[in-house]
Design an enzyme around this catalytic site. Structure first.
Site, PDB file in Angstrom:
ATOM      1  N   SER A 263       0.826  -1.219   0.000  1.00  0.00           N
ATOM      2  CA  SER A 263       0.000   0.000   0.000  1.00  0.00           C
ATOM      3  C   SER A 263       0.853   1.259   0.000  1.00  0.00           C
ATOM      4  CB  SER A 263      -0.941  -0.002   1.219  1.00  0.00           C
ATOM      5  OG  SER A 263      -0.205  -0.178   2.412  1.00  0.00           O
TER       6      SER A 263
ATOM      7  N   THR B 282     -39.820  26.326  -8.836  1.00  0.00           N
ATOM      8  CA  THR B 282     -40.029  24.986  -8.267  1.00  0.00           C
ATOM      9  C   THR B 282     -40.401  24.114  -9.452  1.00  0.00           C
ATOM     10  OG1 THR B 282     -42.387  25.271  -7.841  1.00  0.00           O
ATOM     11  CG2 THR B 282     -40.890  25.921  -6.060  1.00  0.00           C
ATOM     12  N   HIS B 283     -40.022  22.834  -9.392  1.00  0.00           N
ATOM     13  CA  HIS B 283     -40.163  21.926 -10.550  1.00  0.00           C
ATOM     14  C   HIS B 283     -39.468  22.526 -11.778  1.00  0.00           C
ATOM     15  CE1 HIS B 283     -43.447  19.783  -8.336  1.00  0.00           C
ATOM     16  NE2 HIS B 283     -43.628  21.007  -7.860  1.00  0.00           N
TER      17      HIS B 283
ATOM     18  N   SER C 114     -13.781  26.110 -26.596  1.00  0.00           N
ATOM     19  CA  SER C 114     -13.983  24.899 -27.374  1.00  0.00           C
ATOM     20  C   SER C 114     -12.846  24.791 -28.378  1.00  0.00           C
ATOM     21  CB  SER C 114     -15.323  24.988 -28.103  1.00  0.00           C
ATOM     22  OG  SER C 114     -15.311  24.146 -29.245  1.00  0.00           O
TER      23      SER C 114
ATOM     24  N   ASN D  36     -17.210  27.884 -22.162  1.00  0.00           N
ATOM     25  CA  ASN D  36     -17.841  26.753 -21.469  1.00  0.00           C
ATOM     26  C   ASN D  36     -17.628  26.819 -19.957  1.00  0.00           C
ATOM     27  OD1 ASN D  36     -18.781  25.594 -23.854  1.00  0.00           O
ATOM     28  ND2 ASN D  36     -16.848  24.501 -24.182  1.00  0.00           N
TER      29      ASN D  36
ATOM     30  N   GLU E 196     -19.138  22.238 -14.469  1.00  0.00           N
ATOM     31  CA  GLU E 196     -19.508  20.894 -14.920  1.00  0.00           C
ATOM     32  C   GLU E 196     -18.687  19.843 -14.171  1.00  0.00           C
ATOM     33  OE1 GLU E 196     -20.147  20.971 -19.485  1.00  0.00           O
ATOM     34  OE2 GLU E 196     -19.069  22.787 -18.941  1.00  0.00           O
TER      35      GLU E 196
HETATM   36  N1  ARG Z   1      -1.147  -1.344   5.183  1.00  0.00           N
HETATM   37  C1  ARG Z   1      -2.088  -1.811   6.133  1.00  0.00           C
HETATM   38  C2  ARG Z   1      -3.423  -1.043   6.011  1.00  0.00           C
HETATM   39  O1  ARG Z   1      -3.455  -0.075   5.367  1.00  0.00           O
HETATM   40  C3  ARG Z   1      -1.565  -1.631   7.516  1.00  0.00           C
HETATM   41  C4  ARG Z   1      -2.091  -2.610   8.479  1.00  0.00           C
HETATM   42  C5  ARG Z   1      -1.615  -3.969   8.137  1.00  0.00           C
HETATM   43  N2  ARG Z   1      -1.902  -4.903   9.166  1.00  0.00           N
HETATM   44  C6  ARG Z   1      -1.735  -6.178   8.975  1.00  0.00           C
HETATM   45  N3  ARG Z   1      -2.013  -6.951   9.968  1.00  0.00           N
HETATM   46  N4  ARG Z   1      -1.280  -6.666   7.854  1.00  0.00           N
HETATM   47  O2  ARG Z   1      -4.442  -1.445   6.524  1.00  0.00           O
END
Ligand code: ARG
Length: 477
Positions: free
Chosen positions: A24, A156-157, A278, A286, A291
């Site tokens: 992550s 309204t509407h 455009s 625009n 938007e």
């Molecule tokens: N990267 C993990 C998360 O975002 C951290 C926690 C991970 N915990 C574990 N027991 N693998 O949730």
């Protein structure tokens, strides 16, 4: 070769694709600063608990502070074994301070660590978003003050209904944002509960002073149940919901402004600073910014439902599914931190065309006033409504505005219509009559403006907006 921080139990390595799938770091690196804050506080709690010495705590703290400097300077180098922000920082700490760094994770799990980091991040995001919402509120109040006295059709509407003051309409977009800011303040309280000290799920065997820890990190209190603490993502969901609500409120404003910029209305013109051209049609101007405000609100709703779906079927305590909590929250925050100043800038710089608004006013919008006129002559409202309806129908048949219907025609419908009906056909007077608190009369709108100003005074922001994200309205070049 560098080893993973949980490597001891494993003889074989992880499949590279599985590693990439699991990691992550690419998105949770944004937690680096709060992770370090949490770790410094944890090292102090470990010291207080007698797990590490004062000297060891100092070494760890110094190492973490050096890492913070590296992070801030963009000089932190990631290693291929860094799975997430927590393992990256711990790995670096051990590199910097040696084996003593390996004592930091005593009694702690990444489960209570990440919950703590995320809570800290969300509290900070609440403050940042709040400051931006206030910016839009201020722009709305300033518009309401500046545009006082301008009348436009109220819908309204999406059908013409009754005339209203433009200032009243601007303020109708102020109060939803006031509720959003109240929501942010309330959820800030709920978010500021410390998960750290919950361990993986069952608590920690070391005599950690959780009250002290909570204080160190600016939390009001600590979580009462370790199992709940490591899987609680209510604040993420609530924050996302509030972010979505803000986006929905801006989207509704954007929708109307887009319509008003269209040639058929022509009520407003956007400043060049917030419009785009455009690639094909040279005449186009625009309202892309508005938007996108509308479109991104849709994307954000999807993110919210996505997070709720992740949460709904989780077995007890921490599950890796929870790693999916961050991206939607980060994205929603980033989106709002652009969307809000853009909308504020649009409001500050747009040009009003009062003559177009006036031209769009149709005397039929005063039909309710005409019914009220009959009510004042003692006719029950239901009957008055019917009689005015007949007059509207007659005017339509004659293809003339209701106000041009000859008195004789009115009187053939009811003798209660008298010469003074001419006085009813006055948009200003219609507006002035709607003097109920919260109504559109100039006096009521002045009171409302004071209430809006008082709200802004009472609801100070904790965060300031960086110059780079302050609307400047373009330089005209
Ligand atoms: N990267 C993990 C998360 O975002 C951290 C926690 C991970 N915990 C574990 N027991 N693998 O949730």
């Amino acid at each position: 070769m560098m080893s993973k921080l949980w490597g001891g139990r494993f003889a074989g390595g992880l499949d590279p694709i599985a590693w990439e799938f699991n990691a992550s770091l690419s998105f949770d690196w944004r937690l680096a600063e709060v992770d370090i804050r949490g770790s410094i506080a944890w090292s102090k709690a470990l010291m207080k608990a007698g797990v590490i010495t004062l000297d060891e705590q100092h070494q760890i703290s110094k190492g973490l502070t050096d890492i913070l400097a590296e992070v801030r300077a963009g000089k932190f180098t990631h290693a291929p074994t860094d799975e997430d922000v927590h393992t990256a920082i711990e790995r670096r700490l051990i590199e910097l301070v040696g084996p003593v760094g390996g004592k930091l994770h005593t009694g702690r799990s990444r489960n209570d660590q990440v919950a703590t980091d995320f809570a800290l991040w969300i509290v900070d995001a609440i403050d940042r978003v709040d400051a931006f919402v206030k910016l839009v509120q201020t722009a709305l109040v300033e518009r309401a003050e500046r545009d006082m006295g301008i009348i436009l059709p109220g819908y309204t509407h999406f059908q013409q209904s009754q005339p209203i003051l433009l200032s009243h309409w601007w303020l109708s977009h102020f109060w939803p944002l006031a509720r959003d800011r109240q929501r942010l303040a309330q959820l800030r309280e709920r978010a500021a509960v410390l998960p750290l000290g919950s361990g993986a799920l069952a608590g920690t065997p070391f005599p950690i002073d959780r009250k002290f820890l909570a204080n160190q990190l600016g939390f009001k209190t600590f979580s009462p149940n370790s199992i709940d603490a490591v899987s609680n993502r209510d604040s993420a969901a609530e924050f996302l919901f509030t972010a979505v609500m803000i986006a929905i409120h801006l989207s509704r404003l954007a929708e109307m402004l887009i319509l008003y910029t269209s040639a058929e209305f022509g009520f407003i013109e956007l400043s060049d600073a917030y419009s785009t051209g455009s690639s094909l049609m040279p005449q186009k101007k625009n309202p892309d910014t508005l938007e996108l405000t509308r479109g991104k609100a849709g994307t954000m709703i999807g993110r919210l439902t996505g997070l709720l779906a992740v949460l709904k079927g989780l077995p007890s305590a921490y599950d890796k599914d929870l790693q999916e909590d961050k991206v939607p929250v980060f994205e929603a925050t980033d989106t709002l931190c652009l969307m809000l100043p853009v909308v504020a800038g649009v409001l500050q710089t747009l040009i009003i065309r009062p003559e177009k608004m006036e031209a769009a006013l149709n005397p039929a919008m005063l039909a309710t006033d005409l019914a009220d006129y009959l009510v004042n002559k003692g006719i029950p409202f239901r009957e008055a409504h019917r009689l005015v309806g007949l007059a509207v129908r007659r005017a339509a048949a004659l293809e003339i505005p209701l106000s041009q219907l000859p008195l004789a025609e009115f009187q053939s419908i009811s003798p209660a219509f008298e010469k003074d009906i001419a006085e009813v056909f006055n948009f200003q007077a219609s507006i002035a009559r709607r003097n109920s608190p919260g109504g559109t009369s100039p006096a009521a709108v002045q009171v409302q403006l004071q209430q809006a100003r008082a709200f802004l005074d009472d609801h100070k922001t904790r965060s300031s907006i960086p110059a780079s994200q302050t609307p400047r309205g373009g330089d005209g070049s």
